[in-house]
Every structure is written in structure tokens, then in C-alpha cells.
Design a protein around this motif. Sequence first.
Motif: not given
Length: 264
Positions: A57, A197, A250-251, A253-256, A258-260
Motif C-alpha cells: 500500500w 492492517t 479508497d482505491a 485500500n480496496k486493492k491491498w 480486499l483484492d490482494y
Amino acid sequence: MKYLAIAAGLCAAALSAQVAAAADVPDLGGRSVVVVTENAYPPLQFIEPGTGEAVGWEYDAMAEIAKRLNITIEYENISWDAMIPAVSEGQYDLGMTGITIREDRAEMVDFSDAYMRSEMVMMVRGDEDRFSDAASFAADDDLLMAAQPGTTPFYVGVYDVLDGDEANPRIKLFETFGVGVQALKTGDVDLVLTDGTAGNGYVGASDGRLKIVGEKLGTEDFGFIFPKGSDLVEPMNAAIGAMQEDGTIDALNKKWFLDYKLGG
């Protein structure tokens, strides 16, 4: 047509806000900035298994900040316990490793505005059944906790979980967060206190070997650190503010978060 007009108006307003935010971010003319980190705090910054690359992140955020401010980033590595003194002495321009904004640290370094808020959690082995919260951990003198000296988890462990004695032998000190987690996995300690985190990053990558137990033990805000009086603080704050306004934070946060999938 009415709804299209309203939607167009909202889009225009959002774009206008983004343009205004971008206009407030200064151009530093390609200035070189030396950033020091630990690379042991997934998903904020860590060495990716399989590739050996330093990712996370904070790396993505810093790359975006570099574009917005027109700066060139050079990265260095250092252990956590040496980071704040080294930045304070001006050996580096900026430090990043999920550093909690605290008054005692602000006596040594300047902080950016907060770029993230997290909550302290208790991370244990996946098969742990001897305790399930801070009180039951504290009640069993045979249980040990890993910590890095001078960190927020260290102080939370001493004062919020145990008896307030910073020399309590139940706290085992490790130079890096990652080594403390490894000690947890191998059974050398029974608890690692960490912000949600990093805890969620390790649990998600553990294939059931780790879990979070108990209630959250408080919140903490993360910021970048600088030598006292650094002229980088204001530009960094402008970039962070713009990224919060236009949805970049926000993007990330989503990437690292939720998605990663660490290691996958």
C-alpha cells in the motif's frame, strides 16, 4: 433527460473538486527524496513471496505522491528501532512503515497528516484455545507476548494488557515485526499485538495458522515521518489530501485489503 442532467452535474462537480485538489498540490521540480522503510509490514510494505519485490500500500501511495509532486524517490531499508532516530537526525528525508502518530514521537520527528486509521488486535496461532481476550491472556503467567521495543503494540501490551511494567519478562523483544510473527508461528511466543492492517494481512496469508481473537484494543492513525522542520511536510499533506478527495486512497485500500492475496 432530467436525471441525465443531474448525473452530468454531479460528475462535473466531482471533476471540479479533483481539479481544485490537484491545483493545490505543488510541483517540486523533480526533487530527489530518500525514503526509508522496513519492508516487514504487509500489506503496507513487504517483500512479495515468489517475486522478491518490495510492494505494498505505502509503495503504491508513494508512487502516486511522487507523480503528483514531481519528485524522484530513492528507497533505503532500516530496522524499526533505528528508523525514527535516523530520520530525526536527517539521514533520510522520509520514513514509512505504518508509523502511529504519537506526541512523544512528534518531539523527535514531524508527521504528515494521517493517511490511514487502524485498530489494535490480538493475533495468535490458529489452534490457540488457552485464552480468547486480553484478560485471559494476562491471567496466565505462562503466556508470552512478542513486541518491538518502542512501538505502539509494545506500550499497549505493557499498559493495556499486562501490569504496566516495561521490563515484564512475559514480553519478548524482537528487532522486526516479521521475526516476532515467526516466533508466534513456531510457538516461542503466544501473542502478537498489531494493528488490524498488518494482522489481517498475516492472517489472510497464513492458511489457517494464525487468527485474530478478542476485542479491538483501540485505534491508531498512521503518518509518514520527516526530520523536524522539513519543507516536505506541507507538500506531502497536500498530496495526501488530494488523494483522499479524489478516491485514490479508497482505491488503494480496496486493492491491498480486499483484492490482494499475500503469496497468491
